[in-house]
Design an enzyme around this catalytic site. Structure first.
Site, PDB file in Angstrom:
ATOM      1  N   GLN A  37     -20.199  11.340 -45.752  1.00 12.79           N
ATOM      2  CA  GLN A  37     -20.285  12.756 -45.371  1.00 12.79           C
ATOM      3  C   GLN A  37     -21.368  13.528 -46.124  1.00 12.79           C
ATOM      4  OE1 GLN A  37     -16.536  14.785 -44.833  1.00 12.79           O
ATOM      5  NE2 GLN A  37     -17.466  16.777 -45.219  1.00 12.79           N
ATOM      6  N   CYS A  96     -10.145   6.726 -42.341  1.00 13.77           N
ATOM      7  CA  CYS A  96      -9.841   5.695 -43.349  1.00 13.77           C
ATOM      8  C   CYS A  96      -8.986   6.262 -44.469  1.00 13.77           C
ATOM      9  CB  CYS A  96     -11.122   5.088 -43.896  1.00 13.77           C
ATOM     10  SG  CYS A  96     -12.378   6.284 -44.325  1.00 13.77           S
ATOM     11  N   CYS A 121     -17.298   6.233 -40.766  1.00 13.51           N
ATOM     12  CA  CYS A 121     -17.394   5.944 -42.191  1.00 13.51           C
ATOM     13  C   CYS A 121     -18.089   4.594 -42.372  1.00 13.51           C
ATOM     14  CB  CYS A 121     -16.002   5.902 -42.795  1.00 13.51           C
ATOM     15  SG  CYS A 121     -15.975   5.110 -44.411  1.00 13.51           S
ATOM     16  N   GLU A 122     -19.155   4.576 -43.189  1.00 15.36           N
ATOM     17  CA  GLU A 122     -19.893   3.313 -43.356  1.00 15.36           C
ATOM     18  C   GLU A 122     -19.158   2.326 -44.250  1.00 15.36           C
ATOM     19  OE1 GLU A 122     -23.712   4.298 -44.988  1.00 15.36           O
ATOM     20  OE2 GLU A 122     -23.034   4.081 -47.058  1.00 15.36           O
ATOM     21  N   HIS A 123     -18.103   2.780 -44.922  1.00 19.70           N
ATOM     22  CA  HIS A 123     -17.348   1.881 -45.792  1.00 19.70           C
ATOM     23  C   HIS A 123     -16.203   1.190 -45.077  1.00 19.70           C
ATOM     24  CE1 HIS A 123     -19.061   4.852 -48.809  1.00 19.70           C
ATOM     25  NE2 HIS A 123     -19.668   3.701 -49.050  1.00 19.70           N
ATOM     26  N   HIS A 124     -15.722   1.787 -43.980  1.00 11.56           N
ATOM     27  CA  HIS A 124     -14.591   1.193 -43.262  1.00 11.56           C
ATOM     28  C   HIS A 124     -14.831   1.047 -41.758  1.00 11.56           C
ATOM     29  CE1 HIS A 124     -12.727   2.898 -46.961  1.00 11.56           C
ATOM     30  NE2 HIS A 124     -12.018   1.780 -46.913  1.00 11.56           N
ATOM     31  N   HIS A 166     -11.458  11.978 -42.547  1.00 10.51           N
ATOM     32  CA  HIS A 166     -11.871  10.578 -42.492  1.00 10.51           C
ATOM     33  C   HIS A 166     -10.645   9.753 -42.128  1.00 10.51           C
ATOM     34  CE1 HIS A 166     -15.723  11.158 -44.938  1.00 10.51           C
ATOM     35  NE2 HIS A 166     -15.216  12.357 -44.724  1.00 10.51           N
TER      36      HIS A 166
END
Ligand code: ZN
Length: 220
Positions: A152, A182, A111-114, A180
């Site tokens: 995703q 996260c 995940c590019e956010h976490h 995910h």
């Protein structure tokens, strides 16, 4: 762009993608991998130190280098276009003109956010336009786009675009069903939900073809 911190927080926590292309700087690959590993190692060491970990412990001493190498050479190696798998097309000698599905391709992405894992399965389908590709190449293309910090929806579309480009055909479908970490292990802590995304192109937009694809997918 002047997005407020609150909005940035929402984009990250709600996993909203901002573009089809992975946001990369123009100079992304000017630095050689060896220097990237060296620099990430230094910074990761600092993160561990700030967390209070004792880097003199033999179990932790090698971690910064190990993580840096894993980021550059393995889990984020799909950022670099030079790692894109070469795909060779073969003549469709069997004259098979139905739907071909490569089902349950194992997915490991981040995940590019976490920066924690996305784990799931990818189902890919295509209809030959007279040429076919080796089945292992479908797998390799999925892995290539997965080995990036991802969202995703973007991963789904990138796999679809990559396949269309490789197959010289629009008749491609991609479904991703993934968990995910996260979401599963922190935040709302829902370990039972998964996220399903789909991309239908060319003849797969036709309801009959789509229904046949879904029936094949669910047949075993
Ligand atoms: Zn996340």
């Amino acid at each position: 762009m002047n997005t407020s911190i609150d909005t940035l927080d929402i984009i990250g926590e709600e996993h909203i993608a901002t573009s089809l292309e992975t946001p990369l700087r123009e100079d992304a690959f000017e630095m050689p991998d060896s220097i990237k590993i060296e620099r990430i190692e230094k910074h990761f060491k600092e993160i561990m130190q700030i967390l209070g970990l004792d880097l003199n412990d033999d179990s932790l001493r090698g971690t910064p280098h190990r993580v840096a190498k894993m980021y550059v050479k393995e889990v984020f190696s799909g950022l670099n276009p030079s790692n894109k798998p070469a795909v060779k097309l073969f003549e469709n000698k069997y004259q098979y003109d139905g739907i071909l599905i490569e089902k349950n391709i194992t997915l490991y992405s981040y995940c590019e956010h976490h920066f924690v894992p996305i784990i799931g399965r990818v189902h890919v389908a295509y209809i030959s336009n007279g040429q076919v590709i080796g089945l292992s190449k479908i797998n390799r293309l999925v892995q290539y786009y997965a080995k990036r910090p991802q969202v995703q929806e973007r991963l789904t579309n990138q796999v679809a675009e990559g396949l269309k480009e490789a197959l010289l055909s629009e008749d491609v479908a991609v479904i991703i069903d993934a968990v995910h970490l996260c979401v599963a292990s922190r935040g709302v802590k829902d370990s039972n939900s998964s996220t399903v995304t789909a991309n239908y192109s060319g003849r797969f937009k036709n309801e009959k073809v789509k229904a046949e694809f879904h029936a094949m997918l669910n047949s075993s």
